[in-house]
Design a protein around this motif. Structure first.
Motif, PDB file in Angstrom:
ATOM      1  N   GLN A  31     -16.125 -57.213  19.727  1.00 18.25           N
ATOM      2  CA  GLN A  31     -15.922 -58.544  20.037  1.00 18.25           C
ATOM      3  C   GLN A  31     -16.642 -59.076  21.265  1.00 18.25           C
ATOM      4  O   GLN A  31     -17.135 -60.144  21.219  1.00 18.25           O
ATOM      5  CB  GLN A  31     -14.276 -58.871  20.076  1.00 18.25           C
ATOM      6  CG  GLN A  31     -13.562 -58.742  19.036  1.00 18.25           C
ATOM      7  CD  GLN A  31     -12.113 -58.985  19.297  1.00 18.25           C
ATOM      8  OE1 GLN A  31     -11.769 -58.907  20.368  1.00 18.25           O
ATOM      9  NE2 GLN A  31     -11.093 -59.062  18.093  1.00 18.25           N
ATOM     10  N   GLN A  32     -16.501 -57.986  22.164  1.00 15.26           N
ATOM     11  CA  GLN A  32     -17.469 -58.288  23.670  1.00 15.26           C
ATOM     12  C   GLN A  32     -18.918 -58.398  23.268  1.00 15.26           C
ATOM     13  O   GLN A  32     -19.727 -59.334  23.793  1.00 15.26           O
ATOM     14  CB  GLN A  32     -16.807 -57.273  24.757  1.00 15.26           C
ATOM     15  CG  GLN A  32     -15.622 -57.272  25.404  1.00 15.26           C
ATOM     16  CD  GLN A  32     -15.260 -56.366  26.191  1.00 15.26           C
ATOM     17  OE1 GLN A  32     -14.744 -55.231  25.942  1.00 15.26           O
ATOM     18  NE2 GLN A  32     -16.036 -56.534  27.504  1.00 15.26           N
ATOM     19  N   ALA A  33     -19.584 -57.572  22.406  1.00 12.32           N
ATOM     20  CA  ALA A  33     -20.815 -57.374  22.286  1.00 12.32           C
ATOM     21  C   ALA A  33     -21.090 -58.894  21.598  1.00 12.32           C
ATOM     22  O   ALA A  33     -22.411 -59.430  21.582  1.00 12.32           O
ATOM     23  CB  ALA A  33     -21.139 -56.300  21.279  1.00 12.32           C
ATOM     24  N   PRO A  81     -33.176 -58.533  20.301  1.00  8.54           N
ATOM     25  CA  PRO A  81     -32.457 -57.412  19.504  1.00  8.54           C
ATOM     26  C   PRO A  81     -32.546 -56.050  20.243  1.00  8.54           C
ATOM     27  O   PRO A  81     -33.445 -55.715  20.726  1.00  8.54           O
ATOM     28  CB  PRO A  81     -33.316 -57.464  18.262  1.00  8.54           C
ATOM     29  CG  PRO A  81     -33.859 -59.060  17.968  1.00  8.54           C
ATOM     30  CD  PRO A  81     -33.992 -59.220  19.480  1.00  8.54           C
ATOM     31  N   VAL A  82     -31.448 -55.500  20.029  1.00 10.27           N
ATOM     32  CA  VAL A  82     -31.460 -53.925  20.683  1.00 10.27           C
ATOM     33  C   VAL A  82     -32.052 -53.163  19.560  1.00 10.27           C
ATOM     34  O   VAL A  82     -31.526 -52.806  18.491  1.00 10.27           O
ATOM     35  CB  VAL A  82     -30.193 -53.667  20.813  1.00 10.27           C
ATOM     36  CG1 VAL A  82     -30.023 -52.044  21.565  1.00 10.27           C
ATOM     37  CG2 VAL A  82     -29.330 -54.360  21.838  1.00 10.27           C
ATOM     38  N   ALA A 127     -31.078 -50.768  24.796  1.00  8.06           N
ATOM     39  CA  ALA A 127     -29.771 -50.485  25.097  1.00  8.06           C
ATOM     40  C   ALA A 127     -29.206 -50.299  26.436  1.00  8.06           C
ATOM     41  O   ALA A 127     -28.119 -50.873  26.915  1.00  8.06           O
ATOM     42  CB  ALA A 127     -29.156 -49.285  24.053  1.00  8.06           C
ATOM     43  N   GLN A 128     -29.963 -49.520  27.148  1.00  4.57           N
ATOM     44  CA  GLN A 128     -29.515 -49.040  28.504  1.00  4.57           C
ATOM     45  C   GLN A 128     -29.436 -50.425  29.363  1.00  4.57           C
ATOM     46  O   GLN A 128     -28.451 -50.584  30.144  1.00  4.57           O
ATOM     47  CB  GLN A 128     -30.455 -48.004  28.958  1.00  4.57           C
ATOM     48  CG  GLN A 128     -30.207 -46.746  28.720  1.00  4.57           C
ATOM     49  CD  GLN A 128     -31.162 -45.766  29.318  1.00  4.57           C
ATOM     50  OE1 GLN A 128     -32.379 -45.913  29.493  1.00  4.57           O
ATOM     51  NE2 GLN A 128     -30.540 -44.746  29.910  1.00  4.57           N
ATOM     52  N   THR A 184     -24.658 -52.923  13.963  1.00  2.00           N
ATOM     53  CA  THR A 184     -25.662 -51.965  14.086  1.00  2.00           C
ATOM     54  C   THR A 184     -25.768 -51.821  15.481  1.00  2.00           C
ATOM     55  O   THR A 184     -26.045 -50.820  16.190  1.00  2.00           O
ATOM     56  CB  THR A 184     -26.809 -52.035  13.144  1.00  2.00           C
ATOM     57  OG1 THR A 184     -26.583 -51.995  12.018  1.00  2.00           O
ATOM     58  CG2 THR A 184     -28.101 -51.091  13.681  1.00  2.00           C
ATOM     59  N   GLU A 185     -25.959 -52.990  16.159  1.00  2.00           N
ATOM     60  CA  GLU A 185     -26.463 -53.091  17.513  1.00  2.00           C
ATOM     61  C   GLU A 185     -25.356 -52.721  18.484  1.00  2.00           C
ATOM     62  O   GLU A 185     -25.724 -52.062  19.435  1.00  2.00           O
ATOM     63  CB  GLU A 185     -26.989 -54.717  17.830  1.00  2.00           C
ATOM     64  CG  GLU A 185     -28.054 -54.937  17.380  1.00  2.00           C
ATOM     65  CD  GLU A 185     -28.435 -56.684  17.944  1.00  2.00           C
ATOM     66  OE1 GLU A 185     -29.602 -56.366  18.673  1.00  2.00           O
ATOM     67  OE2 GLU A 185     -27.791 -57.558  17.699  1.00  2.00           O
TER      68      GLU A 185
END
Length: 207
Positions: free
Chosen positions: A33-35, A44-45, A51-52, A89-90
């Motif tokens: 939910q936060q993402a 996009p990641v 991601a870092q 996925t992300e």
């Protein structure tokens, strides 16, 4: 009797496992939910570095991911959440990147402790440790032939391989043995190395 107690114990463990799995699932959904509130406004990641950066820019999300990882307790809940379509996925990439970060932090901390213990033991034995901030522990020999000889005697007499470092890698007169402590080295390993080096320092008349 014994069989009843075994059954009760099995039921207790099964319930505990189910509660832990549900907690990990709830934490994973919270992360999702936060993402979802963060990722749509970002590129996009697609790799670990991206991601870092997301984790660095969003400490609250990182804290939630840490909670989810702790709740997972090494289980498969996070993987299952992705497989069941509960996690994008992300988001899964973010979770994986954070797990790798935490693992690396743990390795670094354990390595630092191993180096500190090694240095303390060598110094207590009066061996000439060269101060440095690297992940290696140099012990000064100061002579290329003695340095080579000491390394050879360590492997032949004690079964310990320590790399000799001579010119041109280091300036002349600063030849050294390069020790690389790791978290896998036990206190007994450290004691054995210190004893072997102390013996060599006497045999080779090293100062």
């Amino acid at each position: 009797d014994g069989s009843v107690n075994q059954l009760l114990d099995w039921n207790r463990k099964a319930l505990e496992k189910a509660r832990n799995a549900q907690l990990a699932t709830d934490k994973a959904l919270q992360v999702q939910q936060q993402a979802q509130a963060i990722l749509p406004g970002r590129p996009p990641v697609q790799n670990f570095q991206q991601a870092q950066q997301v984790l660095k820019d969003n400490p609250a999300l990182t804290a939630s991911i840490d909670d989810a990882i702790r709740a997972n307790q090494g289980g498969n809940t996070l993987y299952n959440a992705r497989a069941q379509g509960l996690m994008s996925t992300e988001t899964h990439q973010l979770m994986t990147a954070r797990k790798l970060e935490l693992q690396q932090q743990a390795v670094n901390a354990a390595t630092k402790r191993a180096i500190e213990e090694e240095v303390k033991a060598l110094q207590a034995a009066g061996l000439p440790v060269i101060a440095n901030e690297a992940h290696i522990v140099p012990v000064l020999v100061g002579d290329p032939e003695l340095c080579r000889q000491a390394s050879q005697m360590l492997i032949e007499d004690h079964g310990i391989y320590i790399q000799p470092i001579n010119y041109p890698t280091v300036p002349r007169g600063t030849e050294r043995l390069r020790i690389t402590p790791t978290p896998l080295h036990s206190d007994a390993d450290i004691d054995r190395l210190v004893a072997a080096l102390s013996e060599l320092w006497s045999q080779c008349a090293l100062n």
